[in-house]
Design a protein around this motif. Structure first.
Motif, short mmCIF file in Angstrom:
data_model
loop_
_atom_site.label_atom_id
_atom_site.label_comp_id
_atom_site.label_asym_id
_atom_site.label_seq_id
_atom_site.Cartn_x
_atom_site.Cartn_y
_atom_site.Cartn_z
N ASP A 32 0.89 -1.29 -0.06
CA ASP A 32 -0.06 0.01 -0.07
C ASP A 32 0.97 1.30 -0.08
O ASP A 32 1.51 1.33 0.91
CB ASP A 32 -0.89 -0.28 1.23
CG ASP A 32 -1.93 1.17 1.27
OD1 ASP A 32 -1.58 2.24 0.70
OD2 ASP A 32 -3.06 0.66 1.39
N LYS A 33 0.78 1.99 -1.10
CA LYS A 33 1.66 3.19 -1.12
C LYS A 33 1.33 4.16 -0.15
O LYS A 33 2.19 5.16 -0.15
CB LYS A 33 1.62 3.84 -2.65
CG LYS A 33 0.38 4.52 -3.02
CD LYS A 33 0.57 4.95 -4.52
CE LYS A 33 -0.47 5.82 -5.01
NZ LYS A 33 -0.68 6.30 -6.21
N ASN A 34 0.30 4.15 0.44
CA ASN A 34 -0.12 5.32 1.19
C ASN A 34 0.25 4.91 2.83
O ASN A 34 0.40 5.73 3.64
CB ASN A 34 -1.65 5.63 1.45
CG ASN A 34 -1.98 6.24 0.01
OD1 ASN A 34 -1.23 6.92 -0.46
ND2 ASN A 34 -2.90 5.85 -0.56
N THR A 35 0.09 3.75 3.15
CA THR A 35 0.58 3.18 4.51
C THR A 35 1.73 2.58 4.70
O THR A 35 2.29 2.42 5.77
CB THR A 35 -0.67 2.35 5.01
OG1 THR A 35 -0.83 1.23 4.43
CG2 THR A 35 -1.96 3.13 5.02
N GLY A 36 2.47 1.92 3.57
CA GLY A 36 3.65 0.98 3.78
C GLY A 36 3.08 -0.48 4.30
O GLY A 36 4.16 -1.27 4.01
N ASP A 37 1.76 -0.77 4.19
CA ASP A 37 1.36 -1.98 4.67
C ASP A 37 1.59 -3.26 3.36
O ASP A 37 1.41 -2.89 2.27
CB ASP A 37 -0.10 -2.25 4.91
CG ASP A 37 -0.53 -1.20 6.17
OD1 ASP A 37 0.51 -0.98 7.19
OD2 ASP A 37 -1.66 -0.82 6.54
N LYS A 314 10.67 6.07 -0.79
CA LYS A 314 11.79 5.30 -0.55
C LYS A 314 11.78 4.38 0.62
O LYS A 314 12.30 3.09 0.57
CB LYS A 314 12.84 6.31 -0.70
CG LYS A 314 14.38 5.34 -0.48
CD LYS A 314 15.59 6.50 -1.08
CE LYS A 314 15.78 7.59 -0.12
NZ LYS A 314 16.30 6.91 1.33
N GLU A 315 11.38 4.93 1.49
CA GLU A 315 11.37 4.34 2.95
C GLU A 315 10.32 2.92 2.91
O GLU A 315 10.76 2.09 3.25
CB GLU A 315 10.83 5.12 4.26
CG GLU A 315 11.98 6.33 4.72
CD GLU A 315 11.98 7.43 3.28
OE1 GLU A 315 13.21 8.01 3.24
OE2 GLU A 315 10.84 7.55 2.57
N TYR A 316 9.34 3.13 2.32
CA TYR A 316 8.33 1.89 2.23
C TYR A 316 8.90 0.91 1.34
O TYR A 316 8.73 -0.31 1.45
CB TYR A 316 6.99 2.48 1.48
CG TYR A 316 6.07 3.11 2.66
CD1 TYR A 316 6.34 3.23 3.72
CD2 TYR A 316 4.96 3.95 2.08
CE1 TYR A 316 5.51 3.86 5.10
CE2 TYR A 316 4.17 4.73 2.97
CZ TYR A 316 4.48 4.67 4.45
OH TYR A 316 3.70 5.58 5.51
N VAL A 317 9.43 1.32 0.08
CA VAL A 317 10.05 0.58 -0.88
C VAL A 317 11.23 -0.27 -0.31
O VAL A 317 11.28 -1.55 -0.61
CB VAL A 317 10.38 1.19 -2.23
CG1 VAL A 317 11.01 0.11 -3.07
CG2 VAL A 317 9.18 1.70 -2.88
N LEU A 318 12.24 0.39 0.19
CA LEU A 318 13.22 -0.38 0.86
C LEU A 318 13.00 -1.27 1.81
O LEU A 318 13.41 -2.40 2.07
CB LEU A 318 14.39 0.70 1.35
CG LEU A 318 15.16 1.47 0.21
CD1 LEU A 318 16.18 2.66 0.68
CD2 LEU A 318 15.73 0.37 -0.65
N ALA A 319 11.72 -0.75 2.75
CA ALA A 319 11.39 -1.64 3.65
C ALA A 319 10.86 -3.18 3.25
O ALA A 319 10.89 -4.27 3.85
CB ALA A 319 10.42 -1.15 4.79
#
Length: 348
Positions: A32-37, A314-319
């Motif tokens: 989810d690009k909005n929450t990082g879930d 970047k933070e969501y993607v790398l995680a």
């Protein structure tokens, strides 16, 4: 912004060497690009993730067997050619190995003279312009002599060259596959359209730039190679109708994304047309057309992971990538898939 900001530790054994027997059984990470879930699924579950009224945009380019192995006329020295861009009916821009011996005027023959290339010019990056001599239809000669141009990190021989081709490939011209589309079968596409999802096509002929590493320390100093794209009137209409009614435009692959974003106006509408694009998408870019993206897992410090990081942060993607490594997802061309999803614009 530094190239090293997009580094992550990727064990070599996670780079997929062969395609799965069933295209749809690859794994699917939904981000989810909005929450990082993050949720973990299989690719055939993509039907559940798509909504009635969405538009799925596929790149229908067709990979040509662009790798040719021949010998220098006269000396017999071994030479490898990779076709990059067709310039005229008989002339191509090519990559030659070893390049230092491919001087202007040099001739290289393939298939005991079925195909002969004469070096006409040396251009940027050491690429050559060659003119081919042959009898009959070039595509038929190429199909007989050429091999699929697999990326350099794939070391296994491809048993069935159709597995490096999407099931909807139509227009010849790519030196590499739009690999996010390799997960689809005709049956899966039928299930998707039965749900009320529109399918539209664009064409972008993938060039060598897709493998080109970022060698500059500063991301902004990297230059993208130009690639040819086209969007038909019919497909532009399908995409724009989706925008008008508040549906999501979901690109399949970074090549479809770059085509749409190159062509879209400030409201996200696309026009019929064709041209060349060298658009470079990295964090800070504001997307005009797409709302979601189906893509494979990319290599560290590549322009592809930069594009993905622009859509979902970047933070969501790398995680998500770190989790993919922990969970032993398969990476790159024959690997697993990620769906970066967002809400329908209508509901924002």
């Amino acid at each position: 912004m530094k190239t090293s900001d997009f580094y992550f530790d990727l064990p070599e054994e996670l780079i997929a060497q062969v395609p799965l027997k069933d295209r749809t059984t690859s794994r699917l990470m939904v981000l989810d690009k909005n929450t990082g879930d993050i949720t973990h699924k299989h690719f055939y579950d993509i039907v559940e993730e798509l909504e009635e009224g969405d538009c799925l945009v596929l790149n229908n380019t067709k990979v040509i067997p662009a790798r040719l192995f021949g010998s220098r006329k006269g000396s017999g020295g071994k030479v490898e050619l990779l076709l990059l861009t067709r310039k005229t009916e008989k002339t191509w821009e090519v990559l030659v190995k070893p390049g230092r011996k491919a001087r202007i005027g040099e001739q290289i023959e393939f298939g005991e003279g079925l195909l002969i290339a004469t070096v006409k010019d040396i251009i940027e990056d050491g690429n050559r312009i060659v003119e081919f001599e042959y009898e009959g239809i070039f595509e038929e000669v190429l199909d007989k002599l050429g091999e699929m141009p697999l990326p350099p990190y794939i070391h296994e021989k491809l048993e069935d060259k159709n597995r490096y081709q999407t099931v909807y490939a139509k227009y010849e011209g790519s030196a590499a596959a739009p690999t996010a589309g390799l997960h689809f079968t005709e049956e899966l596409l039928d299930q998707i359209t039965s749900k009320g999802v529109t399918i539209a096509y664009v064409t972008l002929h993938v060039g060598l730039g897709t493998f080109r590493p970022v060698k500059t320390e500063d991301v902004l100093n990297h230059e993208m190679h130009s690639e040819y794209y086209s969007i038909s009137k019919e497909n532009a209409k399908l995409i724009n109708k989706t925008k008008e009614r508040g549906g999501r435009v979901i690109a399949v692959g970074t090549t479809s994304t770059r085509t749409l974003e190159s062509n879209a106006d400030e409201k996200g509408y696309v026009q019929e047309g064709s041209g060349w694009t060298n658009i470079f998408i990295y964090p800070g870019y504001t997307f005009k057309c797409i709302d979601g993206l189906i893509t494979n897992f990319h290599l560290p410090e590549s322009t592809l992971i930069m594009l993905v990081s622009a859509l979902a942060s970047k933070e969501y993607v790398l995680a998500a990538y770190e989790e993919a490594v922990r969970e032993k997802y398969r990476f790159f061309s024959f690997g697993d898939a990620m769906f970066i999803k967002g809400s329908s614009p209508h509901f924002l």
